[in-house]
Design an enzyme around this catalytic site. Structure first.
Site, mmCIF file in Angstrom:
data_model
loop_
_atom_site.group_PDB
_atom_site.id
_atom_site.type_symbol
_atom_site.label_atom_id
_atom_site.label_comp_id
_atom_site.label_asym_id
_atom_site.label_seq_id
_atom_site.Cartn_x
_atom_site.Cartn_y
_atom_site.Cartn_z
ATOM 1 N N PRO A 113 0.820 -1.210 0.000
ATOM 2 C CA PRO A 113 0.000 0.000 0.000
ATOM 3 C C PRO A 113 0.852 1.257 0.000
ATOM 4 O O PRO A 113 1.877 1.325 0.669
ATOM 5 C CB PRO A 113 -0.782 -0.102 1.314
ATOM 6 C CG PRO A 113 -0.751 -1.532 1.677
ATOM 7 C CD PRO A 113 0.495 -2.100 1.109
ATOM 8 N N GLU B 90 13.231 1.131 28.115
ATOM 9 C CA GLU B 90 13.749 1.625 26.836
ATOM 10 C C GLU B 90 15.274 1.586 26.803
ATOM 11 O O GLU B 90 15.865 1.235 25.782
ATOM 12 C CB GLU B 90 13.255 3.046 26.557
ATOM 13 C CG GLU B 90 11.743 3.173 26.374
ATOM 14 C CD GLU B 90 11.174 2.234 25.321
ATOM 15 O OE1 GLU B 90 11.890 1.901 24.353
ATOM 16 O OE2 GLU B 90 10.011 1.808 25.468
ATOM 17 N N HIS C 155 16.288 -1.878 25.859
ATOM 18 C CA HIS C 155 16.248 -2.109 24.409
ATOM 19 C C HIS C 155 17.487 -1.510 23.748
ATOM 20 O O HIS C 155 18.150 -2.157 22.939
ATOM 21 C CB HIS C 155 15.033 -1.391 23.793
ATOM 22 C CG HIS C 155 13.719 -2.090 23.989
ATOM 23 N ND1 HIS C 155 13.514 -3.395 23.631
ATOM 24 C CD2 HIS C 155 12.526 -1.649 24.462
ATOM 25 C CE1 HIS C 155 12.248 -3.731 23.893
ATOM 26 N NE2 HIS C 155 11.628 -2.682 24.408
ATOM 27 N N ASP D 192 5.964 -6.025 22.778
ATOM 28 C CA ASP D 192 7.298 -6.575 22.504
ATOM 29 C C ASP D 192 7.238 -8.098 22.444
ATOM 30 O O ASP D 192 7.794 -8.730 21.547
ATOM 31 C CB ASP D 192 8.277 -6.196 23.624
ATOM 32 C CG ASP D 192 8.596 -4.715 23.617
ATOM 33 O OD1 ASP D 192 8.370 -4.075 22.581
ATOM 34 O OD2 ASP D 192 9.080 -4.218 24.652
HETATM 35 P P1 ADP Z 1 -1.306 2.776 -3.790
HETATM 36 O O1 ADP Z 1 -2.391 2.877 -4.798
HETATM 37 O O2 ADP Z 1 -0.128 1.996 -4.246
HETATM 38 O O3 ADP Z 1 -1.764 2.329 -2.452
HETATM 39 P P2 ADP Z 1 -1.178 5.584 -4.256
HETATM 40 O O4 ADP Z 1 -0.852 5.563 -5.679
HETATM 41 O O5 ADP Z 1 -2.569 5.880 -3.903
HETATM 42 O O6 ADP Z 1 -0.728 4.245 -3.561
HETATM 43 O O7 ADP Z 1 -0.194 6.591 -3.553
HETATM 44 C C1 ADP Z 1 -0.606 7.380 -2.507
HETATM 45 C C2 ADP Z 1 0.119 8.702 -2.545
HETATM 46 O O8 ADP Z 1 1.497 8.544 -2.250
HETATM 47 C C3 ADP Z 1 0.084 9.356 -3.879
HETATM 48 O O9 ADP Z 1 -1.052 10.133 -4.020
HETATM 49 C C4 ADP Z 1 1.336 10.194 -3.895
HETATM 50 O O10 ADP Z 1 1.080 11.439 -3.280
HETATM 51 C C5 ADP Z 1 2.274 9.430 -3.011
HETATM 52 N N1 ADP Z 1 3.234 8.644 -3.794
HETATM 53 C C6 ADP Z 1 3.355 7.302 -3.775
HETATM 54 N N2 ADP Z 1 4.353 6.897 -4.582
HETATM 55 C C7 ADP Z 1 4.862 7.996 -5.149
HETATM 56 C C8 ADP Z 1 5.900 8.245 -6.088
HETATM 57 N N3 ADP Z 1 6.645 7.242 -6.600
HETATM 58 N N4 ADP Z 1 6.153 9.520 -6.445
HETATM 59 C C9 ADP Z 1 5.429 10.527 -5.926
HETATM 60 N N5 ADP Z 1 4.431 10.358 -5.053
HETATM 61 C C10 ADP Z 1 4.141 9.132 -4.645
HETATM 62 ZN ZN ZN Z 2 9.597 -2.345 24.708
#
Ligand code: ADP
Ligand code: ZN
Ligand code: MG
Length: 608
Positions: free
Chosen positions: A205, A426, A429, A501
């Site tokens: 994502p 902390e 860690h 953790d």
């Molecule tokens: P996905 O569909 O892969 O989940 P999106 O295409 O919706 O992700 O990306 C979300 C946002 O992240 C975009 O609107 C953009 O602002 C930013 N973003 C992600 N990858 C890039 C990239 N390679 N260059 C510039 N902006 C990016």
């Molecule tokens: Zn911890």
């Protein structure tokens, strides 16, 4: 429901207005004096009356001297009957000019009919509105089958080109081909090449799948139909398939164009793997997509792009040649890409001169494009809140942590005891991470609550890593358990602060054994088939492909890993107790500790 109440309220207001107007009208004609029947009788007997106008039960009496009176009689009884009953003689009666004015005039109608009519009217209007809202729902149900497709590419402002997508060089290279197909299909058709039907964008994502698809449309300058996989799945069976049909019908009309199905895993899951009824619907939808993709006339220039972050659950039929035969993987951006993405998003933001986006990129391994865009936005908000005109490095660095761990929660006040426990936890860690040779260097320690964590120790890799070794993992487990171990060593007791953790350590240990084949006793194989099934609304992620006995061995092996890690952490905590105490002391005083200060206390990180 709200609407209904509103409508009812309007009715009542209208009703009351009518009632008020009506009562006003009723009283309007009452300039004349009102008298009783006996007065009228005596006036008739004295021959003072010239005429009587009868309007229902209302008698308007004009006297010979020109004055007028109003008399009410019983309804149902005629005037002559009444007079007779009162013993008025026939001669006297005939001397009076009697005029009957029944059912005339607006007042009469209003007075007589409205009281009966209003309830009916109200009920009628009520039913009408009910019908209307039901019909509204009905007509919406009729629209179900049509896809709620969004079309981009008409508006110049929305247009996105490859320039707006930073990094992702290979993906762009592949997609340039798609743009070529859309722009100059002849070139390919003349050589007998088959124009690819679809390309599948794979990536976690926020890696820019949606963005890239839109950029392709922008580059090729063609319409772009955008629909999300989940929009196919509705309550009613058959809706999804009909939406697919509708979508492709629209697309073919607009060809050359791009159809973009976002989150295709919502419909494109492996067929026949489920037990629930909803699968029928998904299968039908998926089948329809396959049919549509196969059924194009090769000269119709519609290219289907789809995006997913779960290629593992996709139906193999989707990936067959002639369907989504191009698969374009979008990786998480490496340091150079991160810098480029930051640059793209920093364009419209005033940055201070000393800001180094390279340094921000260095500190953000594992950030996706979306995270980076978010980071810059947070920094801008922070700068605005501080009444600055430009964004400085401070805001950027603070935003990194905010995006990574959630907002700081300074308001959560810790008691002195809690603060001490958190500081030891902390510091534990951090110290264990520092003295183990294969872990990432400690970047920051903090005992200020952030997001859901009570405190945190931030470790960042030096470069981007694509592979991990077993020893890195086992040391990572030791670092994860170090908080727990330190609490136990120092206070002889443990708190709930170590819960997450422990969970992460256990999960990691299990993956070492079942996914990475890193256990000596269980050998180089994987355990458990990762398959998605939905049964009674619950997702079952794993299918056992091993026996009960092996399950027991896995459990035992997880315990081994954990025990070794605890042992390792304990060794460091007792050996480096002095260092630990020093770190705790500083933490108690200033709550956060940056890399440089930390290294001043603990010395350089040992090499293997
Ligand atoms: P996905 O569909 O892969 O989940 P999106 O295409 O919706 O992700 O990306 C979300 C946002 O992240 C975009 O609107 C953009 O602002 C930013 N973003 C992600 N990858 C890039 C990239 N390679 N260059 C510039 N902006 C990016
Ligand atoms: Zn911890
Ligand atoms: Mg997306």
């Amino acid at each position: 429901m709200k609407n209904l109440i509103k409508n009812l309220l309007i009715f009542f207001i209208i009703f009351f207005t009518i009632a008020v107007v009506f009562s006003y009208f009723g009283n309007a004609g009452k300039k004349s004096e009102r008298v009783g029947t006996e007065v009228l009788i005596s006036q008739i007997n004295n021959e003072k009356v010239a005429g009587i106008v009868v309007e229902g039960s209302k008698l308007t009496v004009s006297l010979k001297d020109g004055t007028k009176e109003i008399v009410k009689k019983e309804t149902g009884e005629s005037l002559s009957e009444m007079l007779k009953n009162f013993g008025v003689g026939a001669d006297k009666m005939s001397a009076i000019n009697i005029e009957v004015k029944e059912g005339e005039g607006l007042n009469f109608w209003l007075a007589n009919i409205l009281p009966f009519l209003i309830p009916f009217l109200l009920i009628g209007v009520f039913i009408y509105f009910m019908m209307r809202s039901v019909q509204g729902a009905n007509s919406k149900a009729m629209m179900f089958g049509q896809s709620q497709v969004k079309q981009f590419g008409k508006d110049e402002k929305e247009k996105i080109s490859f320039k707006d997508v930073a990094g992702a060089k290979e993906a762009k290279e592949e997609l340039k081909e798609v743009v070529e197909f859309l722009k100059h299909p002849k070139k390919f058709l003349e050589l007998g090449a088959r124009i690819p039907r679809g390309a599948l964008l794979l990536g976690s994502p926020g890696t820019g799948k949606t963005l890239l698809a839109r950029a392709v449309a922008g580059e090729a300058n063609v319409p772009f139909f955008h629909i999300s996989g989940s929009e196919f799945v509705e309550m009613f069976v058959g809706v999804g398939a009909s939406r697919v049909r509708d979508l492709f019908k629209q697309a073919k009309k607009a060809a050359p164009c791009i159809v973009f199905i976002d989150e295709i895993d919502a419909v494109g899951r492996r067929r026949g793997s489920g037990l629930g009824g909803s699968h029928d619907e998904r299968e039908q939808t998926l089948n329809q997509i396959l049919v549509e993709m196969d059924g194009f006339d090769p000269s119709v220039n519609v290219i289907v792009l789809a995006a997913t972050n779960r290629p593992d659950v996709l139906d193999p039929a989707l990936l067959r040649p002639g369907r989504f035969d191009r698969q374009i993987v979008l990786d998480e951006p490496d340091i150079a890409d991160r810098e480029a993405i930051l640059k793209v998003h920093a364009k419209k933001k005033p940055l201070a001169k000393e800001v180094s986006l390279r340094r921000v990129a260095e500190r953000t391994p594992g950030f996706s494009g979306a995270d980076l865009a978010n980071l810059l936005n947070e920094a801008a908000i922070l700068a605005a809140r501080r009444n600055k005109k430009i964004i400085e490095m401070d805001e950027l660095l603070e935003s990194i942590e905010k995006v990574m761990l959630g907002p700081e929660r300074r308001s959560r006040v810790l008691t002195e005891k809690e603060k001490k426990i958190t500081a030891y936890h902390e510091a534990g860690h951090a110290v264990v991470a520092h003295f183990l040779p294969n872990t990432d260097p400690v970047h920051k320690i903090s005992i200020i609550a952030r997001g859901r964590a009570g405190g945190y120790t931030l470790k960042l890799p030096i470069g981007d890593k694509h592979m991990h070794t077993k020893v890195e993992f086992t040391e990572e487990i030791a670092v994860l358990l170090a908080g727990y171990v330190t609490e136990k060593e120092i206070f002889g007791d443990i708190t709930t602060g170590a819960t997450s953790d422990l969970r992460r350590a256990t999960k990691l240990a299990r993956r070492l054994i079942t996914d990475f084949g890193m256990s000596e006793t269980l050998g180089p194989r994987t355990y458990g088939e990762k398959e998605e099934m939905i049964f009674l609304g619950r997702e079952i992620h794993e299918q056992r492909d091993y026996s009960e006995k092996v399950a027991e061995q896995i459990d035992k092996e997880i315990n081994n890993f954990i025990e070794n890690a605890v042992h390792q952490a304990k060794g460091i905590v007792s050996k480096e107790r002095d260092v630990l105490e020093k770190v705790v002391k500083v933490l108690m005083k200033q709550e956060t500790l940056e890399k440089e200060e930390f290294e001043k206390i603990v010395g350089a990180k040992p090499k293997e």
